[in-house]
Design a protein around this motif. Sequence first.
Motif, PDB file in Angstrom:
ATOM      1  N   SER A   1       0.863  -1.184   0.000  1.00  0.00           N
ATOM      2  CA  SER A   1       0.000   0.000   0.000  1.00  0.00           C
ATOM      3  C   SER A   1       0.899   1.233   0.000  1.00  0.00           C
ATOM      4  O   SER A   1       2.128   1.115  -0.096  1.00  0.00           O
ATOM      5  CB  SER A   1      -0.936   0.003   1.215  1.00  0.00           C
ATOM      6  N   HIS A   2       0.294   2.420   0.121  1.00  0.00           N
ATOM      7  CA  HIS A   2       1.088   3.638   0.035  1.00  0.00           C
ATOM      8  C   HIS A   2       2.129   3.750   1.142  1.00  0.00           C
ATOM      9  O   HIS A   2       3.134   4.444   0.990  1.00  0.00           O
ATOM     10  CB  HIS A   2       0.174   4.869   0.059  1.00  0.00           C
TER      11      HIS A   2
ATOM     12  N   SER B   1      -8.798   4.403   5.240  1.00  0.00           N
ATOM     13  CA  SER B   1      -9.381   4.562   3.911  1.00  0.00           C
ATOM     14  C   SER B   1      -9.298   3.233   3.171  1.00  0.00           C
ATOM     15  O   SER B   1      -8.588   2.313   3.605  1.00  0.00           O
ATOM     16  CB  SER B   1      -8.625   5.639   3.126  1.00  0.00           C
ATOM     17  N   PRO B   2      -9.993   3.092   2.060  1.00  0.00           N
ATOM     18  CA  PRO B   2      -9.889   1.844   1.288  1.00  0.00           C
ATOM     19  C   PRO B   2      -8.463   1.515   0.874  1.00  0.00           C
ATOM     20  O   PRO B   2      -8.085   0.345   0.832  1.00  0.00           O
ATOM     21  CB  PRO B   2     -10.772   2.128   0.066  1.00  0.00           C
ATOM     22  N   ASP B   3      -7.665   2.534   0.586  1.00  0.00           N
ATOM     23  CA  ASP B   3      -6.273   2.284   0.189  1.00  0.00           C
ATOM     24  C   ASP B   3      -5.418   1.751   1.327  1.00  0.00           C
ATOM     25  O   ASP B   3      -4.332   1.222   1.095  1.00  0.00           O
ATOM     26  CB  ASP B   3      -5.636   3.573  -0.352  1.00  0.00           C
TER      27      ASP B   3
ATOM     28  N   ASN C   1     -12.692   7.101   6.050  1.00  0.00           N
ATOM     29  CA  ASN C   1     -12.834   8.025   4.928  1.00  0.00           C
ATOM     30  C   ASN C   1     -13.101   7.252   3.641  1.00  0.00           C
ATOM     31  O   ASN C   1     -12.168   6.896   2.917  1.00  0.00           O
ATOM     32  CB  ASN C   1     -11.569   8.872   4.775  1.00  0.00           C
ATOM     33  N   PRO C   2     -14.352   6.994   3.339  1.00  0.00           N
ATOM     34  CA  PRO C   2     -14.673   6.195   2.154  1.00  0.00           C
ATOM     35  C   PRO C   2     -14.493   6.979   0.851  1.00  0.00           C
ATOM     36  O   PRO C   2     -14.561   8.213   0.830  1.00  0.00           O
ATOM     37  CB  PRO C   2     -16.154   5.861   2.366  1.00  0.00           C
ATOM     38  N   THR C   3     -14.252   6.275  -0.223  1.00  0.00           N
ATOM     39  CA  THR C   3     -14.236   6.863  -1.552  1.00  0.00           C
ATOM     40  C   THR C   3     -15.663   6.877  -2.100  1.00  0.00           C
ATOM     41  O   THR C   3     -16.587   6.329  -1.494  1.00  0.00           O
ATOM     42  CB  THR C   3     -13.325   6.061  -2.486  1.00  0.00           C
ATOM     43  N   LYS C   4     -15.836   7.506  -3.244  1.00  0.00           N
ATOM     44  CA  LYS C   4     -17.170   7.636  -3.830  1.00  0.00           C
ATOM     45  C   LYS C   4     -17.806   6.283  -4.115  1.00  0.00           C
ATOM     46  O   LYS C   4     -19.024   6.095  -3.956  1.00  0.00           O
ATOM     47  CB  LYS C   4     -17.072   8.457  -5.120  1.00  0.00           C
ATOM     48  N   ASN C   5     -17.003   5.322  -4.531  1.00  0.00           N
ATOM     49  CA  ASN C   5     -17.531   4.010  -4.924  1.00  0.00           C
ATOM     50  C   ASN C   5     -17.418   2.955  -3.823  1.00  0.00           C
ATOM     51  O   ASN C   5     -17.621   1.769  -4.079  1.00  0.00           O
ATOM     52  CB  ASN C   5     -16.802   3.516  -6.172  1.00  0.00           C
ATOM     53  N   TRP C   6     -17.070   3.382  -2.603  1.00  0.00           N
ATOM     54  CA  TRP C   6     -16.904   2.431  -1.505  1.00  0.00           C
ATOM     55  C   TRP C   6     -18.238   1.771  -1.148  1.00  0.00           C
ATOM     56  O   TRP C   6     -19.263   2.449  -1.008  1.00  0.00           O
ATOM     57  CB  TRP C   6     -16.331   3.147  -0.282  1.00  0.00           C
TER      58      TRP C   6
END
Length: 328
Positions: free
Chosen positions: A90-91, A228-230, A256-261
């Motif tokens: 991951s990052h 977050s998803p990442d 912190n979800p993304t738009k498509n989570w």
Amino acid sequence: MATTFFRRLAKATPIAFNEAFRGQPKSDFNKFRFPFGAIAAVAGGVSYYCYFSSPNLVHLDQINEETDPKIALNPDKWIEFKLQDTARVSHNSHLFRFSFDPSAKLGLDVASCILTRAPLGQDAEGNTKYVVRPYTPISDTEAKGHFDLLIKVYPEGKMSQHFGSLKPGDVVEVKGPIEKLRYSPNMKKHIGMIAGGTGITPMLQVIEAILKNPDDNTQVSLLYGNISPDDILLKQKLDILAASHPNLKVFYTVDNPTKNWKGGVGYISKDTALKGLPSPSDDALILVCGPPGMMKHVSGEKAKDYSQGELSGILKDLGYTEQMVYKF
């Protein structure tokens, strides 16, 4: 070379980390960005908790190097292990593979971890000072010749920064193993797990022990929280395991979800735990591992002497007893 290595790695592991390794460049630890200042407070938290819940090292039968060369670890001696290669997961997380005698096993039980140490300058008397941290290998406990560590590299993490500076061929000193929860097949009908961040590593060790044993009928329910998803570590691996084993259920939640989570949002709540975990009973066990804030919210922190401590948080509110909960 690295691509070939990780293709072999994918074949060697029970479920491949294909997406984690495919097309990933070599790590550049100086370019990490961290979306929340609170991440630094988590540094070392998970490994700190996972280590100090059991201060006694595991003494395996005939662990002596001279009498049993088939076991790589020694609970009474620091052993050097060479870094074979790394991969970005991951990052801010990387997989580190260390190698040893290809005919030997590392010597881990389920569930147990190892100690790592690195030099950290000298004291006033000129003696070497060390930073020591525990980690739970995510490789198969029966694997020969190597073990894998999944580590988040934090800006202020002394040991994780040391790992981030390592290059293939460098060595890390290791001692252990340290036994945590001694798992045995079918010890409970249903095991619930609540993990946060790198707290997934001891959970994965238990999950894989259950799923690879055809005689183990234990049901497993995992609630896995991240920022977050990442930040979700080993998601592809967990998804494949869940899809191929009906006795494993996994639920993800992020702050912190993304738009498509499509998973959960926010902290693991009473309602989430009520729906996702086995009900309180003598046939159920809840395992918890994560950063201090999560531990306090879910189960209460460990005692000052690093014992399990008093049960509190949402698990106590839902009727679980101290005998039904284990804090890594």
